[in-house]
Design a protein around this motif. Structure first.
Motif, mmCIF file in Angstrom:
data_model
loop_
_atom_site.group_PDB
_atom_site.id
_atom_site.type_symbol
_atom_site.label_atom_id
_atom_site.label_comp_id
_atom_site.label_asym_id
_atom_site.label_seq_id
_atom_site.Cartn_x
_atom_site.Cartn_y
_atom_site.Cartn_z
ATOM 1 N N ILE A 129 26.052 27.692 -19.083
ATOM 2 C CA ILE A 129 26.611 27.841 -17.605
ATOM 3 C C ILE A 129 27.619 27.575 -17.118
ATOM 4 N N THR A 130 27.939 28.077 -16.363
ATOM 5 C CA THR A 130 29.670 27.403 -15.765
ATOM 6 C C THR A 130 29.308 28.184 -14.231
ATOM 7 N N ALA A 131 29.666 26.327 -13.286
ATOM 8 C CA ALA A 131 29.907 26.729 -11.905
ATOM 9 C C ALA A 131 30.952 26.832 -12.105
ATOM 10 N N VAL A 132 31.534 28.321 -11.086
ATOM 11 C CA VAL A 132 32.626 28.200 -10.009
ATOM 12 C C VAL A 132 33.027 27.651 -8.810
ATOM 13 N N PRO A 133 34.043 26.901 -8.694
ATOM 14 C CA PRO A 133 34.095 26.768 -7.594
ATOM 15 C C PRO A 133 34.428 27.242 -6.473
ATOM 16 N N ASN A 134 34.561 26.451 -5.121
ATOM 17 C CA ASN A 134 35.302 27.618 -4.028
ATOM 18 C C ASN A 134 36.889 27.904 -4.091
ATOM 19 N N SER A 135 37.182 27.528 -3.008
ATOM 20 C CA SER A 135 38.264 27.618 -2.896
ATOM 21 C C SER A 135 39.146 26.331 -2.104
ATOM 22 N N SER A 136 37.853 25.305 -1.912
ATOM 23 C CA SER A 136 37.861 24.377 -1.384
ATOM 24 C C SER A 136 37.686 23.034 -2.389
ATOM 25 N N GLY A 137 37.107 24.262 -2.912
ATOM 26 C CA GLY A 137 36.200 23.194 -4.544
ATOM 27 C C GLY A 137 35.796 21.995 -4.220
ATOM 28 N N ASP A 138 34.352 21.698 -3.164
ATOM 29 C CA ASP A 138 33.762 21.197 -3.020
ATOM 30 C C ASP A 138 32.431 21.208 -3.448
ATOM 31 N N THR A 139 31.964 23.221 -3.575
ATOM 32 C CA THR A 139 30.861 23.350 -3.924
ATOM 33 C C THR A 139 30.810 24.658 -4.489
ATOM 34 N N PRO A 140 30.256 25.310 -5.763
ATOM 35 C CA PRO A 140 30.405 26.476 -6.239
ATOM 36 C C PRO A 140 30.130 27.612 -5.074
ATOM 37 N N SER A 141 31.340 28.533 -5.717
ATOM 38 C CA SER A 141 31.089 29.674 -5.056
ATOM 39 C C SER A 141 30.304 31.198 -6.249
ATOM 40 N N HIS A 142 30.394 30.529 -7.482
ATOM 41 C CA HIS A 142 29.439 31.430 -8.505
ATOM 42 C C HIS A 142 29.228 30.774 -9.339
ATOM 43 N N TYR A 143 28.330 31.369 -9.512
ATOM 44 C CA TYR A 143 27.763 31.229 -11.508
ATOM 45 C C TYR A 143 28.165 32.293 -12.334
ATOM 46 N N ILE A 144 28.396 31.348 -13.750
ATOM 47 C CA ILE A 144 28.954 32.213 -15.279
ATOM 48 C C ILE A 144 27.857 32.090 -16.008
#
Length: 858
Positions: free
Chosen positions: A398-413
């Motif tokens: 499982i990999t967390a994809v950060p949001n544009s600001s990089g502080d929280t994940p926007s998606h998980y793959i």
């Protein structure tokens, strides 16, 4: 130009529709094979072949008398017809040409099976009639012979006919068949001259005889026709044609997949060409609007990346899942659907918990999310559940994809692969390393671990544990005589019986050879081990069906208790082994708890074996003689030389006390030679004293027959004591005779040519067949004492003894009954014309001096 646009649009729509139809058609063709239907059809093919083979085996077993009912034949025939009918439902993905050929093959197979079933029905009817007459013929013969008005002259031709018919029932001889017909017709011709009661008994007897002679050829013919039916070959042909048709269908589907792949490449090329055109248009528009060009270039690069990611996402063999920031599924790839069985429509908007198997607890998932939030990724093994409910292992990343600001994940793959096959292979390797290959029981390695665990549990809970050491009695003769395949089959059945007798928490292991160990953890008291030991002895003592043989094998069990008899696994095993040998010394087929005295007893056995090595030199071995009497006159007709050991400390020892040790150490060969020469020397002494001794029987050991030049030894013993060969009788057991048949036949033929009498001891308790009995050409059959013990005062249960007497007389051999201990046994055997009796009723084994008094005239 504007007028041409609608026309171009129509052509474009038509082209898109054509491509969509073509893709749909190719996709359908590429996925036309139904794997479940294929597996089901192959299973029915295997069931048909297996059932057909079992049907043939059941018919043959019923014919030779191994089965007394037709239940197996009926059930197996029904299964054959069911499987044949199931094969008519051919999978629809097969080519049309193959379907026609398969239907033709199945029609032929159904016709053959129908004809075979018809013949089986005839076989059941004919064989039932034949078996009924075979069962009633001896009874009718006994009623006729029991008639006081029937003289010996009257009963003799009847007895000859009945013995001939019973022999004919197990052979195929046309000349013998013709002779039986003549004897039957001759007896039927005497019926009018007899009294009515006697005539009715004889008519009933001859009616059964006629039925047997008439029905046997028909039953044999039906048996050959049933076994010769080409059903097996037709079944193999159906299997071959189906496999060929399936391969053709699979190849066709593969070709369609290739075409689909090529078409996808063409479409990708077309898309790439279209993109190039768009790029040229973009560059022309860029000259007019630079900002628009930049936005368009960005859009183009994004589109290419999306195409690449889509290709990877779609064609990957690993399952992929994309979730939003709340872990709710928004996309899955085809591999996800293939592995789990779920489509996006079914799991979209749900969390991956929909796949949860329940094997991992909440702590596992808390640790997983903690690692994922800390490191941005997590990987490990996890168990999930497919749509059909099957639980399977997977390796998940499982990999967390950060949001544009990089502080929280926007998606998980999530990317995962099914590792079911790898886990199964690992489990199989682990199983093979810790289990016996023959019985599938734990081996010594796993036994050691289980025993250590049992000791720890019992120590922690302050309870008992027990080790039961099991050894089969007289397993080696079975293995040597019938072969290792029969021995292995026996060990497999012993393992299953032991497993059925114990608790789920107990361990049954194979220690090696014919030795098994049972570990009983957490016992309340020692008697629980004794209860299980009795249960095991009863289960293991039941008869075993091993191919054409039915054997009864007993066991000896030694019991060691924790903590009384040992604090470690090795000590408990060693002490249980010693207790097992104590049980064997007490007569086998028993169990014994360990005691300190057993070690002393084992040492005593070793010392006894060492003392036996010098017993010949110290002249401690003596011969006793047990008389045999004539079955008619009751006069002395023979004697058997029986070995005894006058031990200086233990007194007079019977053979059972020291002969096993002699056999294991190899001393039985010189001891057997001493017995033979001593018996000949004693007969010479009686003759020199003016007495007339009867023939004396000497028992031979298997090692003498296999290792010595027995013919030269017997010739030297007779010649050196100037004895006629007819005064010596050699007794051999059936097991000895069957060890090396060709060698045995040669040795017995040379002994008979010398004039020595030959006897088979304990007849009926071994493994020989009638065919070998005729080849051995012995003079005497000795009925085993177990069959004599079956004779009760009411005359019942003596059928085996009577059958042995009739069999021996039909082969021109004499019969000696062993173990005759009472008058009704003697009277029963006398009524059936037994030639000689031996047993306590006529005399126990006696020293030379006492037996010599029998030889003096009275």
């Amino acid at each position: 130009m504007l007028a041409n646009r609608p026309s171009r649009l129509l052509w474009l729509l038509a082209g898109v529709a054509a491509v969509a139809i073509l893709l749909s058609w190719l996709f359908f063709k590429a996925d036309a094979i139904n794997a479940r239907a294929h597996q089901q059809y192959e299973r029915e093919l295997r069931l048909l072949r297996q059932a057909d083979a079992e049907l043939n085996a059941a018919v043959l077993a019923n014919r030779v008398g191994l089965q007394t009912d037709f239940d197996t034949i009926v059930a197996t025939a029904a299964e054959v017809l069911r499987a044949t009918h199931a094969l008519e439902q051919l999978p629809d993905f097969l080519p049309a040409t193959s379907l026609d050929r398969l239907r033709e093959d199945i029609d032929q197979l159904r016709a053959v099976q129908t004809e075979k079933t018809r013949r089986i029905e005839l076989f059941k009817r004919e064989n039932a009639v034949l078996r009924n007459s075979l069962a009633f013929l001896p009874e009718a013969t006994n009623r006729y012979i029991a008639d006081p008005q029937v003289t010996l002259a009257d009963s003799r031709p009847v007895g000859i006919l009945v013995r001939g018919i019973l022999t004919h029932a197990h052979s195929s001889n046309a000349e013998f068949d013709t002779a039986l017909w003549r004897q039957l017709e001759a007896l039927e011709a005497t019926l009018p001259e007899m009294a009515e009661a006697r005539r009715e008994r004889l008519r009933n007897l001859l009616l059964h005889a006629r039925v047997i002679i008439e029905r046997k050829p028909a039953v044999d013919t039906l048996t050959r026709e049933i076994l010769g039916a080409p059903s097996a070959a037709l079944g193999e042909r159906v299997s071959l044609h189906y496999a060929t048709a399936y391969e053709h269908a699979a190849a066709t589907a593969h070709n369609y997949r290739l075409v689909l792949y090529v078409l996808a490449l063409v479409m990708a090329g077309y898309v790439a060409l279209a993109m190039q055109r768009l790029q040229r248009a973009s560059r022309e528009l860029a000259r007019a609007n630079h900002d628009l060009k930049e936005r368009f270039d960005t859009l183009r690069r994004t589109q290419e990346e999306l195409n690449l990611y889509a290709t990877v996402f779609t064609n990957a063999s690993e399952g992929m899942t994309i979730t939003d920031a709340d872990a709710r599924i928004i996309a899955v790839n085809p591999a996800f659907t293939f592995i789990t069985g779920y489509t996006l429509e079914e799991v979209g908007g749900q969390t991956p918990a929909v796949l949860g198997s329940g094997r991992q607890d909440e702590a596992f998932y808390r640790d997983m999310w903690a690692t994922l939030n800390r490191d941005g990724q997590w990987q490990g093994e996890i168990w999930n559940r497919r749509r059909d409910g099957e639980i399977f292992p997977e390796w998940l990343s499982i990999t967390a994809v950060p949001n544009s600001s990089g502080d929280t994940p926007s998606h998980y793959i999530g990317i995962f692969s099914d590792i079911t096959d790898r886990k199964a292979a690992e489990a199989r390797i682990h199983h093979l390393a810790h289990h016996d290959a023959l019985t599938n029981l734990p081996n010594r390695t796993l036994l050691q671990d289980r025993l250590d665990q049992a000791i720890l549990q019992s120590r922690r809970r302050e309870r008992h544990a027990a080790v039961l050491f099991i050894d089969l009695d007289r397993f080696k003769p079975i293995n040597d005589t019938l072969g290792h395949e029969v021995g292995d089959a026996l060990l497999t059945q012993v393992a299953r019986r032991c497993q059925r007798a114990v608790r789920e928490t107990d361990t049954v292991a194979r220690h090696g050879g014919d030795e098994f160990v049972v570990v009983l953890p957490e016992l309340d008291n020692a008697q629980d081990a004794a209860v299980l030991a009795r249960k095991l002895l009863a289960a293991l003592g039941e008869p075993y069906r091993l191919g054409e043989h039915e054997l009864t094998v007993t066991a000896s069990i030694g019991i060691a208790l924790y903590p009384e008899d040992g604090q470690s696994a090795s000590m408990l095993l060693r002490n249980a082994d010693a207790a097992m040998y104590g049980a064997k010394a007490d007569g086998r087929n028993a169990f014994q708890f360990y005691s300190a005295e057993l070690n002393t007893a084992s040492l005593g056995e070793l010392l006894l074996e060492n003392q036996l090595r010098g017993a010949l030199d110290r002249d401690e071995l003596v011969l006793f003689y047990q008389p045999k009497v004539d079955g008619r006159s009751g006069q002395l007709a023979g004697a058997e030389a029986l070995l005894r050991w006058r031990h200086p400390e233990l007194g007079l020892l019977a053979p059972g006390r020291f002969v096993p040790a002699a056999e294991e150490s190899g001393l039985i060969v010189p001891i057997g030679e001493w017995v033979l020469r001593s018996a000949c020397r004693q007969m010479r002494a009686w003759l020199d004293a003016g007495l007339q001794p009867p023939p004396v029987a000497v028992n031979l050991s298997a090692q003498q027959l296999a290792q010595q030049d027995l013919v030269a030894l017997v010739h030297d013993a007779l010649s050196s004591h100037r004895l006629p060969a007819g005064m010596l009788e050699l007794e051999l057991t059936e097991t000895m005779l069957m060890r090396d048949v060709d060698h045995t036949i040669e040795v017995l033929a040379r002994l008979r040519a010398m004039g020595v009498r030959l006897a088979i001891d304990d007849f009926g308790s071994g493994y020989s067949s009638l065919a070998y009995l005729k080849l051995f050409e012995v003079d005497v059959l000795k009925i085993d004492r177990s069959f004599v013990n079956d004779i009760r005062s009411d005359g019942a249960e003596g059928t085996i003894a009577a059958a042995v007497i009739a069999l021996a007389h039909s082969l021109g051999q004499q019969v000696v009954a062993e173990g005759v201990e009472n008058d009704y046994q003697r009277d029963f055997l006398a009524r059936h014309h037994c030639d000689q009796f031996q047993g306590y009723l006529f005399g126990r084994p006696e020293p030379v001096a006492d037996f010599t008094r029998r030889l003096h005239p009275r």
